[in-house]
Motif scaffolding. Structure first.
Motif, PDB file in Angstrom:
ATOM      1  N   GLU A 141       3.321  19.363  -8.688  1.00  0.00           N
ATOM      2  CA  GLU A 141       2.505  18.990  -9.777  1.00  0.00           C
ATOM      3  C   GLU A 141       3.200  18.263 -10.812  1.00  0.00           C
ATOM      4  N   ILE A 142       4.470  18.053 -10.816  1.00  0.00           N
ATOM      5  CA  ILE A 142       5.240  17.492 -11.858  1.00  0.00           C
ATOM      6  C   ILE A 142       5.533  16.075 -11.361  1.00  0.00           C
ATOM      7  N   LYS A 143       4.344  15.130 -11.434  1.00  0.00           N
ATOM      8  CA  LYS A 143       4.402  13.837 -10.687  1.00  0.00           C
ATOM      9  C   LYS A 143       4.215  12.879 -11.853  1.00  0.00           C
ATOM     10  N   ALA A 144       5.064  12.209 -12.093  1.00  0.00           N
ATOM     11  CA  ALA A 144       5.345  11.030 -12.992  1.00  0.00           C
ATOM     12  C   ALA A 144       6.416  10.214 -12.687  1.00  0.00           C
ATOM     13  N   LEU A 145       6.397   8.913 -12.549  1.00  0.00           N
ATOM     14  CA  LEU A 145       7.490   7.955 -12.561  1.00  0.00           C
ATOM     15  C   LEU A 145       6.902   6.385 -12.104  1.00  0.00           C
ATOM     16  N   MET A 146       7.659   5.624 -12.254  1.00  0.00           N
ATOM     17  CA  MET A 146       7.527   4.248 -11.852  1.00  0.00           C
ATOM     18  C   MET A 146       8.546   3.991 -10.822  1.00  0.00           C
ATOM     19  N   ILE A 147       7.815   3.085  -9.710  1.00  0.00           N
ATOM     20  CA  ILE A 147       8.588   2.773  -8.524  1.00  0.00           C
ATOM     21  C   ILE A 147       8.680   1.343  -8.623  1.00  0.00           C
ATOM     22  N   PRO A 148      10.038   0.506  -8.646  1.00  0.00           N
ATOM     23  CA  PRO A 148      10.081  -0.959  -8.641  1.00  0.00           C
ATOM     24  C   PRO A 148       9.930  -1.449  -7.209  1.00  0.00           C
ATOM     25  N   LYS A 149       9.410  -2.512  -6.991  1.00  0.00           N
ATOM     26  CA  LYS A 149       9.228  -3.129  -5.569  1.00  0.00           C
ATOM     27  C   LYS A 149       9.549  -4.597  -5.762  1.00  0.00           C
ATOM     28  N   GLU A 150       9.944  -5.278  -4.830  1.00  0.00           N
ATOM     29  CA  GLU A 150      10.050  -6.682  -4.913  1.00  0.00           C
ATOM     30  C   GLU A 150       9.491  -7.326  -3.582  1.00  0.00           C
ATOM     31  N   PHE A 151       8.707  -8.157  -3.834  1.00  0.00           N
ATOM     32  CA  PHE A 151       7.921  -8.668  -2.532  1.00  0.00           C
ATOM     33  C   PHE A 151       8.701  -9.718  -1.448  1.00  0.00           C
ATOM     34  N   ALA A 152       8.755  -9.293  -0.315  1.00  0.00           N
ATOM     35  CA  ALA A 152       9.664 -10.061   0.631  1.00  0.00           C
ATOM     36  C   ALA A 152       9.053 -11.213   1.135  1.00  0.00           C
ATOM     37  N   ARG A 153       7.878 -11.412   1.027  1.00  0.00           N
ATOM     38  CA  ARG A 153       7.139 -12.812   1.443  1.00  0.00           C
ATOM     39  C   ARG A 153       5.956 -12.862   0.548  1.00  0.00           C
ATOM     40  N   ASP A 154       5.229 -13.914   0.606  1.00  0.00           N
ATOM     41  CA  ASP A 154       4.210 -14.303   0.047  1.00  0.00           C
ATOM     42  C   ASP A 154       2.867 -13.358   0.511  1.00  0.00           C
ATOM     43  N   THR A 155       2.380 -12.866  -0.608  1.00  0.00           N
ATOM     44  CA  THR A 155       1.203 -11.956   0.047  1.00  0.00           C
ATOM     45  C   THR A 155      -0.039 -12.037  -1.102  1.00  0.00           C
ATOM     46  N   GLN A 156      -1.097 -11.170  -1.004  1.00  0.00           N
ATOM     47  CA  GLN A 156      -2.018 -11.253  -1.883  1.00  0.00           C
ATOM     48  C   GLN A 156      -2.354  -9.661  -2.012  1.00  0.00           C
ATOM     49  N   ILE A 157      -2.671  -9.292  -3.246  1.00  0.00           N
ATOM     50  CA  ILE A 157      -2.965  -8.027  -3.559  1.00  0.00           C
ATOM     51  C   ILE A 157      -4.476  -7.912  -3.992  1.00  0.00           C
ATOM     52  N   ILE A 158      -5.369  -7.032  -3.441  1.00  0.00           N
ATOM     53  CA  ILE A 158      -6.617  -6.756  -3.565  1.00  0.00           C
ATOM     54  C   ILE A 158      -7.029  -6.011  -5.000  1.00  0.00           C
ATOM     55  N   THR A 159      -7.399  -6.212  -6.029  1.00  0.00           N
ATOM     56  CA  THR A 159      -7.577  -5.126  -7.203  1.00  0.00           C
ATOM     57  C   THR A 159      -8.852  -5.064  -7.273  1.00  0.00           C
ATOM     58  N   PHE A 160      -9.112  -4.242  -8.359  1.00  0.00           N
ATOM     59  CA  PHE A 160     -10.716  -3.813  -8.554  1.00  0.00           C
ATOM     60  C   PHE A 160     -10.966  -3.673  -9.938  1.00  0.00           C
ATOM     61  N   ASP A 161     -11.846  -4.186 -10.642  1.00  0.00           N
ATOM     62  CA  ASP A 161     -12.075  -3.967 -11.910  1.00  0.00           C
ATOM     63  C   ASP A 161     -12.985  -2.622 -12.159  1.00  0.00           C
ATOM     64  N   ALA A 162     -13.326  -2.436 -13.580  1.00  0.00           N
ATOM     65  CA  ALA A 162     -14.059  -1.392 -13.805  1.00  0.00           C
ATOM     66  C   ALA A 162     -15.262  -1.161 -13.202  1.00  0.00           C
ATOM     67  N   ASN A 163     -15.804  -2.359 -12.653  1.00  0.00           N
ATOM     68  CA  ASN A 163     -17.174  -2.244 -12.191  1.00  0.00           C
ATOM     69  C   ASN A 163     -17.062  -2.120 -10.552  1.00  0.00           C
ATOM     70  N   GLY A 164     -15.905  -2.052 -10.116  1.00  0.00           N
ATOM     71  CA  GLY A 164     -15.654  -2.083  -8.636  1.00  0.00           C
ATOM     72  C   GLY A 164     -15.622  -3.252  -7.797  1.00  0.00           C
ATOM     73  N   GLN A 165     -15.567  -4.649  -8.605  1.00  0.00           N
ATOM     74  CA  GLN A 165     -15.668  -5.794  -8.193  1.00  0.00           C
ATOM     75  C   GLN A 165     -14.180  -6.206  -7.757  1.00  0.00           C
TER      76      GLN A 165
END
Length: 291
Positions: A141-165
């Motif tokens: 239940e004590i669950k809070a931190l930040m995880i650093p990552k580095e992209f090993a290759r070109d990629t694309q992330i799909i994000t969503f706005d408040a309307n789910g777009q």
């Protein structure tokens, strides 16, 4: 290590000449420079007898093989042992104790489980750890931190706005990001009433990929099992022997129960790791006949 932890975002975002313009930046830069001790140790290999020297010696013995550690590997291992292997567990334990102090019913339930599996007068043993399921749920239940990552290759992330777009975001190789695990762990899409301290939520089915304090997949934390055993052992030992309550501080004598609960369960600051607040706790030894 304090400046390494506090100044990690400054170090990642700013060049040295900007860090040199203000005191915190200078202190952060100095801290990171002092952490970079590889060349000094290589120049005087026999002067120390510690873990770092052992890693250096292992590197020398394997220098002609394909598995020899690079300077970056050495620094990564030392940083992991000093920071990821210490600060995370210490702060999680401190915050868990704060939560137990203001949720006596949760603390009592954890205490009863310890008594069920540890005989009177005995210390908790490694073989008892698998039985401390409720203690593990408290830690979860004590669950809070930040995880650093580095992209090993070109990629694309799909994000969503408040309307789910959907919105695709291209990310080139080498870009550093921070996974906002805090937001994930408090997302009502995955968690029912996420801001309530309720360890029982982990008794049933839950989305394993919505709980990522140790990251996941091949890059998950290699120290997860050690950290879990370490934290459970410490918590079991403390809860077995002491009842944990908030310390009575004069400056908080007029606060309400709700205000006290909010103060003692405030996570405080989240940078690379969670950072416990100095809230003050009282540990009252339990009835010795049960120990």
């Amino acid at each position: 290590m304090n400046f390494v932890n506090e100044g990690i975002f400054h170090r990642l975002a700013l060049p040295d000449w900007i860090l040199s313009l203000y005191k915190f930046g200078r202190d952060t830069k100095t801290a990171y420079q002092e952490l970079e001790m590889i060349e000094n140790r290589l120049a005087s290999p026999g002067e120390h007898n510690d873990l770092f020297s052992n890693l250096l010696q292992a590197r020398e013995e394997e220098k002609d093989s394909s598995i020899a550690l690079s300077d970056s590997d050495l620094m990564g291992n030392i940083f992991t042992l000093l920071m990821a292997g210490y600060e995370t567990s210490a702060n999680t334990l401190a915050i868990t104790l704060s939560f137990l102090s203001v949720y006596p019913e949760v603390q009592e339930k954890w205490y009863e489980q310890i008594k069920e599996h540890v005989r009177t007068g005995d210390l908790p043993a490694y073989t008892d750890i698998p039985h401390f399921t409720y203690g593990m749920e408290n830690i979860q239940e004590i669950k809070a931190l930040m995880i650093p990552k580095e992209f090993a290759r070109d990629t694309q992330i799909i994000t969503f706005d408040a309307n789910g777009q959907e919105t695709p975001v291209p990310v080139p190789t080498g870009v550093d990001i921070l996974l906002n695990v805090v937001a994930l762990h408090n997302n009502p899409k995955y968690w029912d009433d996420p801001y309530t301290f309720r360890p029982e939520r982990f008794l049933g089915d839950y989305n394993r990929y919505a709980w990522l304090p140790f990251s996941a997949c091949p890059r998950a934390c290699i120290g997860r099992r050690f950290a879990e055993v370490e934290m459970l052992a410490v918590l079991a030992l403390i809860v077995q022997r002491y009842e944990i309550t908030p310390a009575h501080k004069p400056e908080f004598v007029h606060e309400t129960e709700k205000e006290r609960q909010a103060r003692l369960t405030d996570i405080g600051k989240v940078s690379f790791v969670i950072q416990a607040q100095n809230v003050g706790l009282t540990l009252q030894r339990r009835d010795l006949e049960h120990l």
